[in-house]
Design a protein around this motif. Structure first.
Motif, mmCIF file in Angstrom:
data_model
loop_
_atom_site.group_PDB
_atom_site.id
_atom_site.type_symbol
_atom_site.label_atom_id
_atom_site.label_comp_id
_atom_site.label_asym_id
_atom_site.label_seq_id
_atom_site.Cartn_x
_atom_site.Cartn_y
_atom_site.Cartn_z
ATOM 1 N N TYR A 1 0.833 -1.206 0.000
ATOM 2 C CA TYR A 1 0.000 0.000 0.000
ATOM 3 C C TYR A 1 0.866 1.254 0.000
ATOM 4 C CZ TYR A 1 -3.325 3.383 2.078
ATOM 5 O OH TYR A 1 -4.104 4.480 2.355
ATOM 6 N N LYS B 169 1.153 1.080 -6.728
ATOM 7 C CA LYS B 169 1.197 0.045 -7.766
ATOM 8 C C LYS B 169 2.451 0.099 -8.652
ATOM 9 C CE LYS B 169 -0.848 -2.965 -10.812
ATOM 10 N NZ LYS B 169 -2.188 -3.464 -11.078
ATOM 11 N N ILE C 140 1.768 -8.659 -7.161
ATOM 12 C CA ILE C 140 0.914 -7.802 -7.994
ATOM 13 C C ILE C 140 -0.560 -8.100 -7.700
ATOM 14 C CG2 ILE C 140 0.319 -7.138 -10.373
ATOM 15 C CD1 ILE C 140 3.161 -6.452 -9.830
ATOM 16 N N GLN C 141 -0.867 -9.400 -7.653
ATOM 17 C CA GLN C 141 -2.239 -9.819 -7.324
ATOM 18 C C GLN C 141 -2.619 -9.318 -5.942
ATOM 19 O OE1 GLN C 141 -1.859 -13.966 -7.972
ATOM 20 N NE2 GLN C 141 -3.913 -14.142 -8.861
ATOM 21 N N TYR D 167 -1.484 -6.815 -4.410
ATOM 22 C CA TYR D 167 -1.718 -5.369 -4.467
ATOM 23 C C TYR D 167 -3.120 -5.089 -5.007
ATOM 24 C CZ TYR D 167 -1.448 -0.426 -5.230
ATOM 25 O OH TYR D 167 -1.737 0.909 -5.170
ATOM 26 N N ASP D 168 -3.479 -5.788 -6.081
ATOM 27 C CA ASP D 168 -4.774 -5.539 -6.708
ATOM 28 C C ASP D 168 -5.945 -5.905 -5.797
ATOM 29 O OD1 ASP D 168 -3.677 -4.476 -8.984
ATOM 30 O OD2 ASP D 168 -3.554 -6.403 -10.027
ATOM 31 N N GLN D 169 -5.662 -6.749 -4.811
ATOM 32 C CA GLN D 169 -6.743 -7.145 -3.892
ATOM 33 C C GLN D 169 -6.832 -6.265 -2.648
ATOM 34 O OE1 GLN D 169 -5.791 -11.268 -3.453
ATOM 35 N NE2 GLN D 169 -6.706 -11.817 -5.427
ATOM 36 N N THR E 270 -6.531 1.715 -1.810
ATOM 37 C CA THR E 270 -5.166 2.023 -2.247
ATOM 38 C C THR E 270 -4.779 3.446 -1.854
ATOM 39 O OG1 THR E 270 -6.003 2.690 -4.397
ATOM 40 C CG2 THR E 270 -5.207 0.428 -4.197
#
Ligand code: ATP
Ligand code: MG
Length: 401
Positions: free
Chosen positions: A308, A312, A334-335, A337-339, A343
């Motif tokens: 966080y 990204k 990466i996954q 982060y996307d979850q 953000t």
């Protein structure tokens, strides 16, 4: 040599050439675009050189901009494209090892090509695709050689940045530097101290992004240029990891964080180091964040909070860098982060104003603490991002304080 099939970028620019030649002047494509076309590489800017003087060029076109008129450069605007047309010129003076004291406009292509740095950069091409090659540039392109035009010692004495450019092209093109040219760099490397760091910076980053960057670093060492580069100038031994393995980097932030990790530059040292390189402030910030993340990736489990805080793009870049460092590759980050539930702080469903309205807390330092606590709990996945749960958690937090 004649090129039969010109790339689209040249075809679009042909009317510019013909307008100039129809008026009785000479005009050629020159520099990097000609070199890259012969190498079958994509080209970026199409540069044109002409015997017409700047005022004569401006008379021939409706829309022009004086982008560098004192050096003879006029930009021609044509169907949304901009083309720089530079009058043939010679340079003289160079008392400060970097800029000519005087540029003189001339009518001869040969004289213009003579002032250019390397034989592969001293090619000109006319509208029919016929190449003018006065210094053996085509042979050097074929043999993958970077060779100074004329006497290399004199050329680097005129403009010391050319030494960095030689190594930069060697890395970008995967070419070797011709022996005499290389010897001239090695014996005059100290002249690099005369050059502004901003310009060295530009060449160095291009070098590090080149396809043969490890060879580029090796040349920086064997020519002694490394001695004048911040952070690389300590011990040659520290640079060896950069030479021994190939690496591919995609942007400037990756370059600096890869270097910081390899040269063992600590998080605290990064800002001072990059200031010497005159990088942008944003670069200092991003690289510091990336190195912090890479240090965690190296030794511990990366938390949601680490991701966080990084953001990204820095996560993506740090992951790209990690594959060239001795650490486990963790694409799952990466996954993860996307979850993340949020953000950014302003994505919390509750605001400070609402916390005050519900009388959970009054204005003051406690308000900030409560909001930070909620932010951390939501990012960690310990709390859902919905107002009821957030208010309850906030009340509990304030009571326990
Ligand atoms: P790039 O693909 O990076 O743009 P380039 O060869 O086009 O490579 P530029 O810096 O755009 O490089 O310069 C355009 C041309 O101007 C070069 O090809 C070279 O002929 C000439 N040139 C640029 N810098 C110098 C220099 N310092 N000394 C002599 N000639 C130079
Ligand atoms: Mg260019």
């Amino acid at each position: 040599m004649q090129l039969k099939q010109l790339p689209e970028e040249f075809k679009q620019a042909l009317p510019i050439l013909t307008t100039i030649t129809t008026a009785g002047f000479e005009a050629y494509f020159v520099g990097g675009s000609v070199r890259d076309t012969i190498l079958n590489k994509p080209i970026h800017d199409v540069d044109i050189a002409s015997s017409a003087y700047p005022a004569e060029v401006k008379n021939l076109f409706k829309k022009t901009v004086d982008t560098g008129i004192q050096h003879g450069t006029v930009m021609i605007l044509d169907h949304g494209n901009g083309y720089e047309v530079t009058t043939f010129r010679t340079e003289s003076g160079y008392q400060d090892y970097r800029r000519p004291d005087q540029v003189t406009f001339v009518r001869s292509l040969a004289e213009d090509l003579m002032r250019r740095d390397f034989t592969i950069n001293a090619l000109a091409m006319n509208a029919e695709g016929i190449i003018t090659d006065l210094f053996g540039g085509l042979t050097d392109l074929k043999n993958h050689v970077i060779k100074a035009v004329g006497d290399p010692t004199a050329r680097f004495h005129e403009d010391a940045l050319r030494m960095m450019r030689a190594v930069r092209f060697s890395s970008q093109l995967n070419f070797q530097i011709e022996t005499k040219t290389k010897q001239a760099i090695a014996s005059q490397s100290e002249l690099l101290t005369k050059i502004a760091m901003e310009r060295i910076h530009e060449e160095f980053v291009k070098l590090m992004l080149g396809q043969a960057a490890n060879q580029g670093v090796e040349q920086l060492i064997s020519t002694n240029l490394y001695q004048y580069l911040p952070g690389l100038n300590e011990q040659v031994a520290k640079l060896q990891p950069l030479v021994q393995q190939k690496f591919e980097l995609a942007n400037e932030n990756q370059v600096w964080s890869f270097l910081a990790m390899t040269l063992k530059i600590s998080v605290q040292q990064i800002s001072g180091w990059l200031k010497q390189w005159k990088t942008a402030n944003k670069t200092v910030k991003d690289v510091t964040t990336m190195v912090q993340l890479l240090m965690v990736m190296e030794k511990q489990t990366v938390s949601n909070w680490d991701l966080y805080v990084a953001g990204k793009q820095n996560v993506v870049d740090a992951l790209a860098v990690s594959q060239w460092l001795a650490m486990p590759y963790q694409p799952e980050l990466i996954q993860e982060y996307d979850q993340l539930m949020i953000t950014q702080k302003n994505q919390l469903t509750i605001s400070g104003k609402e916390l005050m309205q519900y009388q959970v807390v009054t204005a003051g330092p406690m308000l900030g603490k409560v909001l930070s606590y909620l932010e951390q709990q939501v990012v960690a996945g310990n709390l859902p991002n919905e107002s009821e749960s957030l208010v309850t958690a906030a009340k509990k937090y304030v009571q326990e304080k």
